[in-house]
Design an enzyme around this catalytic site. Structure first.
Site, PDB file in Angstrom:
ATOM      1  N   ALA A   1       0.679  -1.205  -0.042  1.00 20.24           N
ATOM      2  CA  ALA A   1      -0.124  -0.115   0.142  1.00 20.24           C
ATOM      3  C   ALA A   1       0.953   1.153   0.015  1.00 20.24           C
ATOM      4  O   ALA A   1       0.688   2.258  -0.629  1.00 20.24           O
ATOM      5  CB  ALA A   1      -1.037   0.117   1.281  1.00 20.24           C
ATOM      6  N   ASP A   2       2.018   1.323   0.846  1.00 18.61           N
ATOM      7  CA  ASP A   2       2.623   2.452   0.899  1.00 18.61           C
ATOM      8  C   ASP A   2       3.416   2.880  -0.639  1.00 18.61           C
ATOM      9  O   ASP A   2       3.444   4.058  -0.931  1.00 18.61           O
ATOM     10  CB  ASP A   2       3.887   2.195   1.945  1.00 18.61           C
ATOM     11  CG  ASP A   2       3.400   2.345   3.337  1.00 18.61           C
ATOM     12  OD1 ASP A   2       2.387   2.880   3.628  1.00 18.61           O
ATOM     13  OD2 ASP A   2       4.331   2.001   4.443  1.00 18.61           O
ATOM     14  N   ILE A   3       3.818   1.865  -1.014  1.00 20.02           N
ATOM     15  CA  ILE A   3       4.523   2.040  -2.285  1.00 20.02           C
ATOM     16  C   ILE A   3       3.629   2.083  -3.708  1.00 20.02           C
ATOM     17  O   ILE A   3       3.534   2.992  -4.182  1.00 20.02           O
ATOM     18  CB  ILE A   3       5.796   1.036  -2.623  1.00 20.02           C
ATOM     19  CG1 ILE A   3       6.759   1.123  -1.455  1.00 20.02           C
ATOM     20  CG2 ILE A   3       6.480   1.203  -3.877  1.00 20.02           C
ATOM     21  CD1 ILE A   3       7.830   0.297  -1.357  1.00 20.02           C
TER      22      ILE A   3
END
Length: 374
Positions: free
Chosen positions: A169-171
Site C-alpha cells: 500500500a505504501d509504495i
C-alpha cells in the site's frame, strides 16, 4: 548531473515522513528536482531511528533521502510555521502526509499555502482519504491491505491470510500514484498556470491492484472467494508447492502450452493433466510430486524450460543471478564521512535522472533565514 533533467529548477518542499512521501520525493529528486525536507527538531523523521544504522541515521533513511537537505522545524511554533510558509511560497510542489485536517490546524494546509503560492502543486497522502468514516483512523500498510479486501484473498490451509511480501500500500498505492499525479499536475500547470490539490488515498488506490477482482464483480461473478480463484490458490497452475528440502516451487504455468510441458517434466499422472473440474485433486497430486524431490533436483529439471515454474529464491540467490542489484553506480554516503554503499536502484530511467555518483543523506540542520534551496 545530466544535461536538462526533466525536473531541473523544480523546488519540492517535503513535510512527509517514513516511506510513501519520502520515496516519492526521492524519485522527483532523481529526475532533477531540488528537495528540501522538514522534520521534527531534534529526533527528526522516525525513519532515522530504525536499525541497522549507517552513520547517524538508519540505512532505510539513507536510501530514501539521498541527495536531499533536511531541517528541523517545530510546526506548532507560529514563527517557525511562518518560515515554512515562506518556503512554501517559493516551492513548486509541497508534499504532506498528515492525517486529514492536521496540516490545516497547523496553518500549513492547502488553503494556507495556496494563499501565498496560487500555482502550487500540493500533494496530500493519507491512509483512507480526506473524508469519510475512516479518514481519521490511524493505520499502516497492513491495515490498508486488510480493510481494502486484498489481504484476505490468499489464505493458508487454515483459512488465515499471510503477511504480505512487502509494504504494497505504501509504495504501489501511495508513492507511485503521488509521483504520477505530481508530474501530471506540473504538466497541467505548464499549460494553464493553475496549481492543484492532489489527494492520494492509499486504501482506495489499492483497488487498482485488485483490478481483476473488481472486473469479475462488475461482470456479475461476485467478489473473490479466499484461496479459490485462479490467482489466489484455486488453480494448480498458479500455486506455491513445497519441496522435500523445505524450499518451495512457484508455479505460474497458466497457458496451456506451459502446463502441458510442465506436467510432462514433473511426471504427473496423466489422469491429472486435464485439471478442469478437478483442481483440488490436481493441486494435491502436483504437491506430492514436488514434495518428493529437492529444490536442486527441480531446478535442474526446470532450468531452460519455458514452463513459468521456478524455485523460490533467497535474496542471496537473486543477487547472484543478477536479479537484485547490490552494485548500482548510484551510492549514498553518511554526512561528513567517506563510507558509502550502492543505494536503492531508481525506477526512473537512466536517461531521465542524475548522473551516477555518490550523494549523502542529510543531517538535520537548523532552519535559518537563508534560503535552503540550492
Amino acid at each position: 548531473m545530466n544535461a536538462a533533467l526533466p525536473l531541473d529548477g523544480i523546488k519540492v518542499l517535503d513535510l512527509s515522513t517514513l516511506l510513501p512521501g519520502p520515496l516519492a520525493t526521492l524519485m522527483l529528486a532523481e529526475a532533477g528536482a531540488d528537495v528540501v525536507k522538514l522534520e521534527r527538531p531534534g529526533r527528526g523523521d522516525e525513519m532515522r531511528t530504525y536499525d541497522p544504522k549507517f552513520g547517524e541515521a538508519s540505512a532505510n533513511y539513507a536510501v530514501l533521502n539521498r541527495g536531499k537537505r533536511a531541517y528541523g522545524v517545530d510546526f506548532k511554533d507560529p514563527a517557525q510555521r511562518d518560515r515554512v510558509l515562506e518556503l512554501a511560497a517559493e516551492a513548486d510542489v509541497v508534499m504532506e502526509q498528515f492525517r486529514p485536517g492536521v496540516a490545516d490546524r497547523l496553518g500549513l494546509g492547502h488553503d494556507a499555502v495556496r494563499a501565498v503560492n496560487p500555482d502550487v502543486v500540493y500533494c496530500s497522502i493519507t491512509g483512507y482519504g480526506p473524508t469519510g468514516p475512516h479518514a481519521q483512523r490511524a493505520g499502516h500498510d497492513l491495515n490498508y491491505l486488510a480493510e481494502s479486501g486484498l489481504l484476505g484473498v490468499v489464505t493458508d490451509s487454515t483459512g488465515a491470510p499471510g503477511l504480505p511480501v512487502t509494504v504494497l500500500a505504501d509504495i504501489a498505492a501511495g508513492t507511485y500514484p503521488a509521483v504520477v499525479n505530481i508530474l501530471l499536475a506540473l504538466r497541467q500547470r505548464d499549460r494553464t498556470g493553475e496549481g492543484t490539490h492532489l489527494q492520494v488515498s492509499m486504501t482506495h488506490n489499492l483497488q487498482v491492484l485488485g483490478y481483476g477482482y473488481f472486473a469479475a464483480h462488475q461482470a456479475g461473478a461476485g467478489w473473490p472467494k479466499p484461496g479459490a480463484e485462479q490467482l489466489t490458490g484455486g488453480s494448480p497452475r498458479y500455486h506455491v508447492y513445497p519441496t522435500s528440502d523445505g524450499r518451495h516451487i512457484a508455479c505460474a504455468a497458466l497457458e496451456q502450452k506451459f502446463w502441458e510441458r510442465l506436467v510432462q517434466l514433473v511426471g504427473l499422472d496423466e489422469k491429472f493433466h486435464d485439471d478442469a473440474g478437478q483442481e483440488e485433486d490436481v493441486v494435491t497430486a502436483l504437491a506430492a510430486r514436488f514434495a518428493a524431490e529437492t529444490s536442486d533436483h527441480w531446478r535442474s529439471v526446470l532450468d531452460g524450460e519455458d514452463v513459468c515454474t521456478v524455485v523460490v529464491a533467497t535474496f542471496d540467490e537473486a543477487a547472484d543471478a543478477g536479479l537484485v542489484d547490490v552494485d548500482a553506480p548510484e551510492r549514498v554516503s553518511a554526512p561528513g564521512g567517506d563510507a558509502s554503499f550502492a543505494t536503492l536502484p531508481s525506477p526512473v530511467s537512466a536517461a531521465l535522472r542524475r548522473a551516477p555518483g555518490t550523494a549523502p543523506y542529510p543531517s538535520l540542520a537548523e532552519l535559518g533565514d537563508a534560503s535552503p534551496w540550492a
